[in-house]
Scaffold this motif. Structure first.
Motif, PDB file in Angstrom:
ATOM      1  N   LYS A  35       0.715  -1.292   0.006  1.00 31.83           N
ATOM      2  CA  LYS A  35      -0.013   0.147   0.012  1.00 31.83           C
ATOM      3  C   LYS A  35       0.846   1.307  -0.092  1.00 31.83           C
ATOM      4  CE  LYS A  35      -4.721  -0.102   1.856  1.00 31.83           C
ATOM      5  NZ  LYS A  35      -5.493   0.008   2.912  1.00 31.83           N
ATOM      6  N   SER A  36       1.968   1.305   0.756  1.00 32.01           N
ATOM      7  CA  SER A  36       2.939   2.451   0.708  1.00 32.01           C
ATOM      8  C   SER A  36       3.501   2.573  -0.426  1.00 32.01           C
ATOM      9  CB  SER A  36       3.988   2.137   1.850  1.00 32.01           C
ATOM     10  OG  SER A  36       5.055   3.034   1.814  1.00 32.01           O
ATOM     11  N   ALA A  37       3.936   1.550  -1.216  1.00 34.32           N
ATOM     12  CA  ALA A  37       4.395   1.556  -2.415  1.00 34.32           C
ATOM     13  C   ALA A  37       3.302   2.207  -3.393  1.00 34.32           C
ATOM     14  CB  ALA A  37       5.025   0.228  -3.201  1.00 34.32           C
ATOM     15  N   MET A  38       2.140   1.661  -3.283  1.00 33.93           N
ATOM     16  CA  MET A  38       0.979   2.219  -4.137  1.00 33.93           C
ATOM     17  C   MET A  38       0.978   3.763  -4.053  1.00 33.93           C
ATOM     18  SD  MET A  38      -2.864   1.361  -4.072  1.00 33.93           S
ATOM     19  CE  MET A  38      -2.972   2.366  -2.582  1.00 33.93           C
ATOM     20  N   ARG A  39       0.815   4.381  -2.756  1.00 33.70           N
ATOM     21  CA  ARG A  39       0.806   5.607  -2.346  1.00 33.70           C
ATOM     22  C   ARG A  39       1.726   6.382  -3.151  1.00 33.70           C
ATOM     23  NH1 ARG A  39      -0.524   3.860   2.926  1.00 33.70           N
ATOM     24  NH2 ARG A  39      -2.601   3.516   3.133  1.00 33.70           N
ATOM     25  N   THR A  40       2.863   5.986  -2.826  1.00 34.05           N
ATOM     26  CA  THR A  40       4.339   6.521  -3.185  1.00 34.05           C
ATOM     27  C   THR A  40       4.116   6.822  -4.901  1.00 34.05           C
ATOM     28  OG1 THR A  40       5.662   5.537  -1.721  1.00 34.05           O
ATOM     29  CG2 THR A  40       6.817   6.340  -3.355  1.00 34.05           C
ATOM     30  N   ALA A  41       3.591   5.922  -5.762  1.00 35.36           N
ATOM     31  CA  ALA A  41       3.679   5.854  -7.101  1.00 35.36           C
ATOM     32  C   ALA A  41       2.590   7.074  -7.487  1.00 35.36           C
ATOM     33  CB  ALA A  41       3.274   4.545  -7.546  1.00 35.36           C
ATOM     34  N   VAL A  42       1.638   6.997  -6.775  1.00 41.99           N
ATOM     35  CA  VAL A  42       0.456   8.287  -7.159  1.00 41.99           C
ATOM     36  C   VAL A  42       1.361   9.296  -6.841  1.00 41.99           C
ATOM     37  CG1 VAL A  42      -1.689   8.907  -6.461  1.00 41.99           C
ATOM     38  CG2 VAL A  42      -1.385   6.497  -6.766  1.00 41.99           C
ATOM     39  N   ALA A  82       1.706   4.240 -11.891  1.00 41.97           N
ATOM     40  CA  ALA A  82       0.685   4.643 -10.723  1.00 41.97           C
ATOM     41  C   ALA A  82      -0.616   3.656 -11.025  1.00 41.97           C
ATOM     42  CB  ALA A  82       0.275   5.972 -10.537  1.00 41.97           C
ATOM     43  N   ILE A  83      -1.079   3.745 -12.432  1.00 42.23           N
ATOM     44  CA  ILE A  83      -2.149   2.905 -12.695  1.00 42.23           C
ATOM     45  C   ILE A  83      -1.869   1.488 -12.333  1.00 42.23           C
ATOM     46  CG2 ILE A  83      -3.661   2.075 -14.690  1.00 42.23           C
ATOM     47  CD1 ILE A  83      -4.164   4.972 -13.716  1.00 42.23           C
ATOM     48  N   LYS A  84      -0.722   0.781 -12.871  1.00 43.38           N
ATOM     49  CA  LYS A  84      -0.242  -0.588 -12.493  1.00 43.38           C
ATOM     50  C   LYS A  84      -0.335  -0.732 -11.137  1.00 43.38           C
ATOM     51  CE  LYS A  84       3.433  -3.576 -14.060  1.00 43.38           C
ATOM     52  NZ  LYS A  84       4.778  -3.588 -14.638  1.00 43.38           N
ATOM     53  N   GLN A  85       0.240   0.111 -10.184  1.00 42.77           N
ATOM     54  CA  GLN A  85       0.315  -0.142  -8.742  1.00 42.77           C
ATOM     55  C   GLN A  85      -1.260  -0.262  -8.310  1.00 42.77           C
ATOM     56  OE1 GLN A  85       2.559  -0.903  -6.796  1.00 42.77           O
ATOM     57  NE2 GLN A  85       4.277  -0.453  -8.309  1.00 42.77           N
ATOM     58  N   LEU A  86      -2.305   0.678  -8.600  1.00 45.24           N
ATOM     59  CA  LEU A  86      -3.632   0.673  -8.239  1.00 45.24           C
ATOM     60  C   LEU A  86      -4.256  -0.518  -8.775  1.00 45.24           C
ATOM     61  CD1 LEU A  86      -4.361   4.301  -8.962  1.00 45.24           C
ATOM     62  CD2 LEU A  86      -4.647   3.257  -7.048  1.00 45.24           C
TER      63      LEU A  86
END
Length: 87
Positions: A25-32, A53-57
């Motif tokens: 989740k932290s990595a996802m937020r960082t990407a966004v 960011a789309i990929k992480q989401l």
């Protein structure tokens, strides 16, 4: 602390899953956030950061970390920011 062997195992498994989920989740937020910063500063690499960011989401939805509609809402907002870069 549980006394039953299976309950002890469940506690360990839950701790490991919690650590993995929070890291993802932290990595996802960082990407966004990286994309949002790049979009504000009109950087050239905003397109690549958007894709990441789309990929992480999407991965977070697959893993059940966030709801599908929440991810779609975030993706729509990011796409809107990306489209406003050219204008």
């Amino acid at each position: 602390m549980p006394n039953i062997k299976s309950a002890i195992k469940r506690v360990k498994i839950n701790e490991n899953k919690y650590a993995q989920n929070s890291a993802f989740k932290s990595a996802m937020r960082t990407a966004v956030k990286k994309f949002e910063v790049a979009a504000e500063q009109n950087e050239e690499n905003a397109q690549d950061l958007f894709k990441n960011a789309i990929k992480q989401l999407d991965k977070a939805v697959t893993k059940g970390l966030i709801h599908r509609n929440a991810a779609n809402r975030q993706k729509a907002r990011l796409a809107k920011k990306l489209n406003n870069l050219g204008a």
